[in-house]
Design an enzyme around this catalytic site. Sequence first.
Site, PDB file in Angstrom:
ATOM      1  N   HIS A 200      45.096  30.635  50.123  1.00  0.00           N
ATOM      2  CA  HIS A 200      44.442  31.818  49.595  1.00  0.00           C
ATOM      3  C   HIS A 200      42.858  31.817  49.691  1.00  0.00           C
ATOM      4  O   HIS A 200      42.314  32.705  49.090  1.00  0.00           O
ATOM      5  CB  HIS A 200      44.718  31.649  48.174  1.00  0.00           C
ATOM      6  CG  HIS A 200      43.860  30.620  47.318  1.00  0.00           C
ATOM      7  ND1 HIS A 200      44.284  29.061  47.455  1.00  0.00           N
ATOM      8  CD2 HIS A 200      42.955  30.405  46.637  1.00  0.00           C
ATOM      9  CE1 HIS A 200      43.360  28.306  46.644  1.00  0.00           C
ATOM     10  NE2 HIS A 200      42.604  28.923  46.393  1.00  0.00           N
TER      11      HIS A 200
HETATM   12  C1  UD1 Z   1      40.112  31.932  42.472  1.00  0.00           C
HETATM   13  C2  UD1 Z   1      39.222  30.636  42.524  1.00  0.00           C
HETATM   14  C3  UD1 Z   1      39.313  29.511  43.332  1.00  0.00           C
HETATM   15  C4  UD1 Z   1      40.836  28.951  42.998  1.00  0.00           C
HETATM   16  C5  UD1 Z   1      41.866  30.165  42.730  1.00  0.00           C
HETATM   17  C6  UD1 Z   1      43.190  29.817  42.387  1.00  0.00           C
HETATM   18  C7  UD1 Z   1      36.781  31.470  42.348  1.00  0.00           C
HETATM   19  C8  UD1 Z   1      35.602  31.773  43.195  1.00  0.00           C
HETATM   20  N1  UD1 Z   1      37.591  31.298  43.176  1.00  0.00           N
HETATM   21  O1  UD1 Z   1      40.252  32.416  43.593  1.00  0.00           O
HETATM   22  O2  UD1 Z   1      38.330  28.666  43.520  1.00  0.00           O
HETATM   23  O3  UD1 Z   1      41.307  28.119  43.961  1.00  0.00           O
HETATM   24  O4  UD1 Z   1      41.350  31.218  42.015  1.00  0.00           O
HETATM   25  O5  UD1 Z   1      44.034  30.811  42.611  1.00  0.00           O
HETATM   26  O6  UD1 Z   1      36.618  31.522  41.259  1.00  0.00           O
HETATM   27  N2  UD1 Z   1      44.506  38.690  41.624  1.00  0.00           N
HETATM   28  C9  UD1 Z   1      45.713  39.426  41.225  1.00  0.00           C
HETATM   29  N3  UD1 Z   1      46.057  38.933  39.833  1.00  0.00           N
HETATM   30  C10 UD1 Z   1      45.504  37.717  39.317  1.00  0.00           C
HETATM   31  C11 UD1 Z   1      44.293  37.213  39.881  1.00  0.00           C
HETATM   32  C12 UD1 Z   1      43.716  37.686  41.016  1.00  0.00           C
HETATM   33  O7  UD1 Z   1      46.312  40.181  41.560  1.00  0.00           O
HETATM   34  O8  UD1 Z   1      46.080  37.335  38.240  1.00  0.00           O
HETATM   35  C13 UD1 Z   1      44.109  39.247  42.948  1.00  0.00           C
HETATM   36  C14 UD1 Z   1      42.985  40.139  42.916  1.00  0.00           C
HETATM   37  O9  UD1 Z   1      43.257  41.257  43.980  1.00  0.00           O
HETATM   38  C15 UD1 Z   1      41.689  39.665  43.132  1.00  0.00           C
HETATM   39  C16 UD1 Z   1      42.074  38.465  44.025  1.00  0.00           C
HETATM   40  O10 UD1 Z   1      43.447  38.240  43.880  1.00  0.00           O
HETATM   41  O11 UD1 Z   1      40.545  40.403  43.437  1.00  0.00           O
HETATM   42  C17 UD1 Z   1      41.270  37.261  44.172  1.00  0.00           C
HETATM   43  O12 UD1 Z   1      41.186  36.604  42.649  1.00  0.00           O
HETATM   44  P1  UD1 Z   1      39.798  35.852  42.146  1.00  0.00           P
HETATM   45  O13 UD1 Z   1      40.039  35.443  40.873  1.00  0.00           O
HETATM   46  O14 UD1 Z   1      38.608  36.828  42.753  1.00  0.00           O
HETATM   47  O15 UD1 Z   1      39.714  34.764  43.269  1.00  0.00           O
HETATM   48  P2  UD1 Z   1      40.900  33.652  43.668  1.00  0.00           P
HETATM   49  O16 UD1 Z   1      41.251  34.035  45.242  1.00  0.00           O
HETATM   50  O17 UD1 Z   1      42.383  33.969  42.889  1.00  0.00           O
END
Ligand code: UD1
Length: 362
Positions: A200
């Site tokens: 991811h």
């Molecule tokens: C975040 C953390 C990362 C951790 C990871 C675990 C930061 C900078 N990154 O990354 O350190 O390893 O979580 O998963 O805080 N999304 C969904 N549903 C959700 C959450 C996210 O669809 O419940 C999608 C959205 O499109 C979002 C993308 O995933 O834009 C990324 O989510 P985000 O929380 O920004 O970062 P992660 O890649 O999950």
Amino acid sequence: MHVLHVVGARPNFMKVAPVLRALRQQPGVRQTLLHTGQHYDANMSDIFFQQLGLPAPDIFLGVGSGSHAQQTAQVLVKFEEAVQQARPDWVLVYGDVNSTMAAALVCAKLRIRVAHVEAGLRSFDRDMPEEINRLVTDQVADLLLTPSADGDANLLKEGIPAERIRRVGNVMIDTLVRLLAQARLPDVPLKPPFALVTLHRPSNVDDPQQLRQILETLIGLSAECQMVFPVHPRTRSRIADLGSTFPGGERCLLLEPLGYVECLALQNHAAAIVTDSGGIQEESTYLGVPCLTLRENTERPITVTEGTNTLIGSDMRLLQSELKQILRGQGKRGRKPDLWDGRAGERIAAVLTGAAELRAAA
Ligand code: UD1
């Protein structure tokens, strides 16, 4: 004493659970659980609350997704209001996600004491957003609770006074130790030997060429070893963006994100793990399963020096040769690092109750 815990994203949930449990045993401690809402899907958040036995959050900020600035800013604004109303004696922040850094910064400005659980880890790679989060959080926190000796050394080098640092061990391993007996494989057609794959990191999935190369390599390897790949929402949408074929199938199972006990069982039964996660590098080391990490560096070097982890970077030929070596029974065998013993939560509770007099950092 009133302790407020801040969680926001999937890897925070397995870290807060042991601390909540340990502090519950301490007389005179009141606890509040605050969820920023950084992760909000049922399979990225709710299922962990159920499986880990976490209480429903007392406060939910509903922050959701966005750019780093948007997400961080939302936590700053909403958390500032919430923490001023709650007036805790201590705020505990976990790991290295955006919610961690934002909450720590708010506390520092309001002069509310804040402790960082999993302090001191460094990849020395500022291209990783988490590295920025770790650096900022550790600079502003009053109490730094580290998982291993490298964490202490990094903090001392950055000028953090020794009296603010306490080595408590790896709290995420507390959860693993507690729930290993309940681990259960998901109901999917497994054909051992299989490799568990998780991806991811922006560095792997946001660059289409890199992502395509990884997927093609995994498909190639799946002839020898089934790939079991629970797909993070970010990765799922990047795979869709490729617009090309990554069909999955029996040799390459594409799954929705899994719960904790299912993921743990897959790790425990896997011949190998291919990942870019931080937590999985540690869990595989504890379980003694060889782990191939698709990153150039790690903030958890003890998993390489003492554990079962090997850094692969983006060298797909190395991934192929290392996986084949593992399948021949020549995978890395490590040992469990010190203080990865299931009791870190208790040590954190002891530090906090014994450190009630620790003053906010000058
Ligand atoms: C975040 C953390 C990362 C951790 C990871 C675990 C930061 C900078 N990154 O990354 O350190 O390893 O979580 O998963 O805080 N999304 C969904 N549903 C959700 C959450 C996210 O669809 O419940 C999608 C959205 O499109 C979002 C993308 O995933 O834009 C990324 O989510 P985000 O929380 O920004 O970062 P992660 O890649 O999950």
